[in-house]
Structure formats: C-alpha cells, structure tokens
Scaffold this active site. Structure first.
Site, PDB file in Angstrom:
ATOM      1  N   GLU A  28       0.837  -1.219   0.000  1.00  0.00           N
ATOM      2  CA  GLU A  28       0.000   0.000   0.000  1.00  0.00           C
ATOM      3  C   GLU A  28       0.867   1.263   0.000  1.00  0.00           C
ATOM      4  O   GLU A  28       0.707   2.147   0.841  1.00  0.00           O
ATOM      5  CB  GLU A  28      -0.988  -0.008   1.178  1.00  0.00           C
TER       6      GLU A  28
ATOM      7  N   GLU B 249      -4.732  -9.050   0.205  1.00  0.00           N
ATOM      8  CA  GLU B 249      -5.535  -8.775   1.405  1.00  0.00           C
ATOM      9  C   GLU B 249      -6.993  -8.770   0.989  1.00  0.00           C
ATOM     10  O   GLU B 249      -7.366  -8.004   0.083  1.00  0.00           O
ATOM     11  CB  GLU B 249      -5.161  -7.427   2.025  1.00  0.00           C
TER      12      GLU B 249
HETATM   13  O1  AHR Z   1      -4.956  -5.850   7.214  1.00  0.00           O
HETATM   14  C1  AHR Z   1      -4.908  -4.642   7.884  1.00  0.00           C
HETATM   15  C2  AHR Z   1      -4.309  -3.520   7.050  1.00  0.00           C
HETATM   16  O2  AHR Z   1      -5.139  -3.239   5.960  1.00  0.00           O
HETATM   17  C3  AHR Z   1      -2.981  -3.782   6.409  1.00  0.00           C
HETATM   18  O3  AHR Z   1      -1.918  -3.578   7.273  1.00  0.00           O
HETATM   19  C4  AHR Z   1      -2.945  -2.805   5.290  1.00  0.00           C
HETATM   20  O4  AHR Z   1      -2.164  -3.227   4.213  1.00  0.00           O
HETATM   21  C5  AHR Z   1      -4.412  -2.621   4.925  1.00  0.00           C
HETATM   22  O5  AHR Z   1      -4.764  -1.296   4.833  1.00  0.00           O
END
Ligand code: AHR
Length: 509
Positions: free
Chosen positions: A178, A298
């Site tokens: 990110e 994710e």
């Molecule tokens: O999974 C929690 C957070 O969500 C992670 O650290 C980040 O990459 C995303 O914004």
C-alpha cells in the site's frame, strides 16, 4: 427457480492453490499471542509457535503465508529481528496501537513457521513483503541475500552465524505494501520508478531459484500507470479488497447485525468480481498475454472491533455471515483463475476475518476456518464453467457508492441468492460448491451437469440455526461442518436442497 449448469467438459484453467493463501501481520494479537508465544511459554509450542494453532492451520493445506505486513512491512527493518533475542532491539508498532514489540518473531522464526505449516503433500511458501516506505534498496537486497544465498557472502555468513546453514526456499516477494497510503503516501509515477529500481536488485541468490516479484497496485488510475511503466519487471500486481459496509468510523458490529447489513455484506463481497474484472482489463492493455498475475494479497470482512478491545488491534468475531463471504468470494475467485495467481485472507489469527481466535491457552476455529477447510479440494483443480440462474438478493435500501475506502471504491453490485463454482481435481473427481446467501429462505437447486455425469455424490454442509451463529471459547463447536445428503440424483444431474445461510461442498463422481 435456482439452476446451476456445470459444463463438465469445458475446464481448462487451473485454480492456483495460492489463492487459498493467508496473511499474518505484526498487528494486535496475530503474530504475538496468536501464533508466537515464545519457546519458554507454558502454552505448548514448537520453537515458540503454538502447537494447537499450527496443527489447525496445517489442516487447511496453507499454500503460502504473507508476512510481516501490511502497513507494518514498510516500517520493518529485518536486521532488528535476527540474532540472539537479548540483542534484538525493540520497536514501536506505529500503525497498530503504538505497542512496543521485542522483535522475537523475525526472519528465522517466520521461515521456521512456514516449515512447520508444511506437510508431505503441501509446502507453505513464504511470501515476504519488503520495506520500500522507510527502507533502502540495499536493505532489501541484503535481506534476499541473507535468505537465499547458498555460497559464501557477507549475508550468508551472517545467517550461518545466526544458526542457519542452508538458504531457505523463497518464492514470493512483495516490493512494499500500500505504497499509495501507509507505505509512503506515494504517487503512482514515483512508485513505478521506485519499483523498477528496487526490483532490479531483488534477486534470488540460489542457483535455479526464481522470485515471483509483486508490485504494489491500488485502484484503476494507479494500476494503469504502474502497468504501463513497470509490467515487464513484475510477476504479480498486488491489490486489496475488503468487505466493508459502512463508513470507516462505523463499519458495524461483526456479530450483531440487521438483515439489510447481512445483504449489503453479500453484495459488497460479490462486488470483488467487478473489481477483479476492472483490474484485469487494465492489465490486458500492457500485458495482453496475461503473464502478470493479480495478487489479491488482502481480502475479507472488516467490521468494528469487539467492544472493549484495543481499536488498533482489529479483533473481530466471526459468524455465519463471514462464512458465506468466504464461500461466495472463492466462487468468484475460481472464475478469475486465469489472472488471479494469489490471494491472502486478512488475517490468520485474532485479526479481521480470522481463521482462529485465541484467548490465553484457549483456541477456537471460526466459521471462516471451516469454509477454507471444506473448499481446499479446489486447490490446483481445473475450474469448470459454471452458470448460475437464481433470484436477485439485495438489501431494501441501497447505499449510494461513495469514495474509495480501504483501497477500493464502495461498490454495491447485486447478488443472486445462489453462488456456485465447480472444479475437477487431478484424480477426476468433481467438486461443486454452493452457497445459499439467503438469511432465512431455503432453496432448491437443480444442478444440470453437461458433458459429464454423476453416479456417486457425497457432501458436507456448514450452517447453523441463526445467521449470526458463531463459535466462542465456551461453545467452540456451535458451527462446524456436518455430513450433507439432501440431494437427489436425476437423469441430467441432481437436485439439491440448501437450508438458509448455508455453504455446501459436494463431491461428484
Ligand atoms: O490488514 C490490515 C491492514 O489493511 C494492512 O496492514 C494494510 O495493508 C491494509 O490497509
């Protein structure tokens, strides 16, 4: 009327087992407490990792585990996590609760965890996210040398000094996380240049070893720039998709929700289909042969934390609603088998849509865990063309799409009541996964098998009396899979009776 048509002779694409991957970040009680308790803990452990949690996760055939973050990755300096424990400096976890951690779970420990999670039939591949946001090219290159260099070199010698003779096998490598947000607040052109620079020095130092390099993607505009400038240097494009149904400060309770919140959750989860289509379309412009994969590293539900818990720890309970999200998401993922190379649920233990929750020495498996276990039959199987005809199932009040949240625009695609996917495994068995998303209505589904037949069928089901049913430390087995036989064979396939809010996996021969 619900109808599923499986074109059993039209399968070509393999469902990568890596879409059943997991994610464990230094966040809240995921690594520390959930997985790592240290070798001196009274909780039974193997070299510091809880035996109960490792055994349960092993049963999922975990194909890969992403670590150390998330946002944490771009604050992590790997040299702090090697060598004797007493010499490791502590660090402040600036993103997640501002806690101080002792760096006891570092590179050697994580790679040992991946070994512990592997079994004769399944290798759990490490997927490490390197630090771009606050790190350097040299730091990242040396980490790779430390892990993968077989011969003599400064980093290989340091690794040996720290007790590990041989290099570790390593496949997946993320260049940041990110970086449009917590990983440095960069702009796409800047990150694209940085990615090219870092990737140049990200090498696998073992003979014959090859890294699968993952660049950090985001939304359409960013992905377009990154693909245009750097597609040739990457193997995968990382994107994130969370099922969030409210504004950031009011995402709703994980356990106490209305029927409309249930429906919106299903709609939002289903919308990952659209997101994957859009992302693939952009990738097609610069990678028309489809070499670069989508790495959805994710995904999962994100609700308000459990009352009374640290807001920075993202601890949420898990109900039948999460189970349906998992089943529905995998049914979507199977349709994207060509581009989708990797996916990682967020996160493994005690954080967001977890497989496992722990409290001291106690452990409980969540409804989501059971879906991962039931669906593991699809890993590396051939996806079969599956068409679904079923009534629309949407919330009475439709929210207006609002600006991006958690990295994705708030889309609310409509869902059908029934979600399905099918695959054929290496031994020729067919598996059909069916989800009845309806909160209270059962459904009869006619399954038409074309280009194939069914003579023996067996199945398992995950359901419960209430849509908000969950497992607790007091009642850990309130929701668990049972044998399913509510189906009848017909000339052209079978008729299946699905209870409300249920996930079924059938084995068809
Ligand atoms: O999974 C929690 C957070 O969500 C992670 O650290 C980040 O990459 C995303 O914004």
């Amino acid at each position: 009327m619900n109808r599923v048509v499986i074109n059993a002779d039209l399968g070509q694409q393999k469902i990568s087992r890596h879409i059943y991957g997991h994610f464990a970040e230094h966040l809240g009680r995921c690594i520390y407490e959930g997985l790592w308790v240290g070798p001196n803990s009274e909780i039974p452990n193997t070299r510091g990792f809880r035996n109960d949690v490792v055994a349960a996760l092993k049963n999922l055939n975990m194909p890969n585990l992403r670590w150390p973050g998330g946002c944490f990755a771009d604050t992590y300096h790997w040299t702090d996590g090697i060598g004797p424990y007493e010499k490791r400096p502590s660090m402040v976890n600036i993103h997640w609760g501002g806690t101080t951690e002792n760096n006891h779970c570092g590179t050697h420990e994580f790679l040992d965890l991946c070994d512990q999670l592997s079994s004769p039939g399944n290798v759990c591949e490490p997927y490490i996210a390197g630090n771009v946001g606050s790190g350097t090219v040299k730091e990242m290159a040396e980490w790779l040398e430390y892990i993968t260099m077989g011969g003599q070199s400064p980093m290989a010698d340091l690794r040996r000094k720290n007790g590990r003779q041989d290099p570790w096998p390593l496949k997946f490598w993320g260049v940041g996380n990110e970086n449009w947000g917590c990983g440095g607040n960069m702009r796409p052109q800047y990150y694209a240049d940085l990615y090219r620079q870092y990737a140049t020095y990200c090498r696998h130092f073992s003979q014959g070893g090859k890294l699968y390099k993952v660049a950090c993607g985001f939304l359409d505009e960013w992905n377009d720039v990154l693909m245009r400038e750097a597609a040739n240097y990457m193997d995968g494009l990382s994107v994130h998709y969370y099922t969030v149904i409210g504004p950031w400060d009011k995402k709703g309770s994980a356990t106490d929700f209305s029927v409309d919140e249930w429906k919106l959750t299903m709609q939002r989860a289903q919308s990952v289909d659209n997101f994957l289509h859009r992302t693939a379309k952009i990738m097609d412009r610069y990678d028309p042969t489809g070499r670069v994969g989508i790495v959805l590293d994710e995904w999962g539900t994100w609700f308000d934390v459990e009352p009374g818990t640290n807001p920075g720890f993202l601890y949420q309970q898990n109900t039948m609603r999460d189970a349906l999200v998992a089943g529905l998401s995998f049914n979507v993922f199977h349709r994207h088998a060509k581009r989708l190379h990797v996916a990682n649920i967020a996160q493994t233990v005690n954080v967001l849509q977890a497989m496992i929750l722990t409290e001291g020495s106690k452990m409980v498996l969540t409804p989501t865990y059971h879906v991962f276990e039931m669906y593991k039959v699809h890993q590396d199987a051939t996806a079969l063309d599956t068409q679904v005809e079923s009534p629309e199932y949407v919330a009475a009040v439709q929210p207006t799409p609002n600006p991006a949240q958690a990295g994705v625009p708030m889309a609310w695609d409509s869902t059908q009541q029934i979600s399905a996917s099918a695959s054929r495994d290496a031994s020729g068995k067919m598996h059909l996964s069916l989800c009845n998303l309806h909160h209270e209505d059962a459904a009869e589904v006619n399954v038409d098998i074309r280009g194939g037949s069914a003579s023996t069928v067996s199945g398992r089901i995950l359901t419960a009396g209430a849509m908000s049913a969950l497992n607790t430390f007091e009642k850990p087995e309130a929701v668990k899979p049972t044998t399913f036989d509510a189906f009848k064979l017909s000339k052209t396939g079978l008729t299946v009776s699905l209870p409300a809010h249920s996930v079924v996996v059938l084995e068809i021969q």
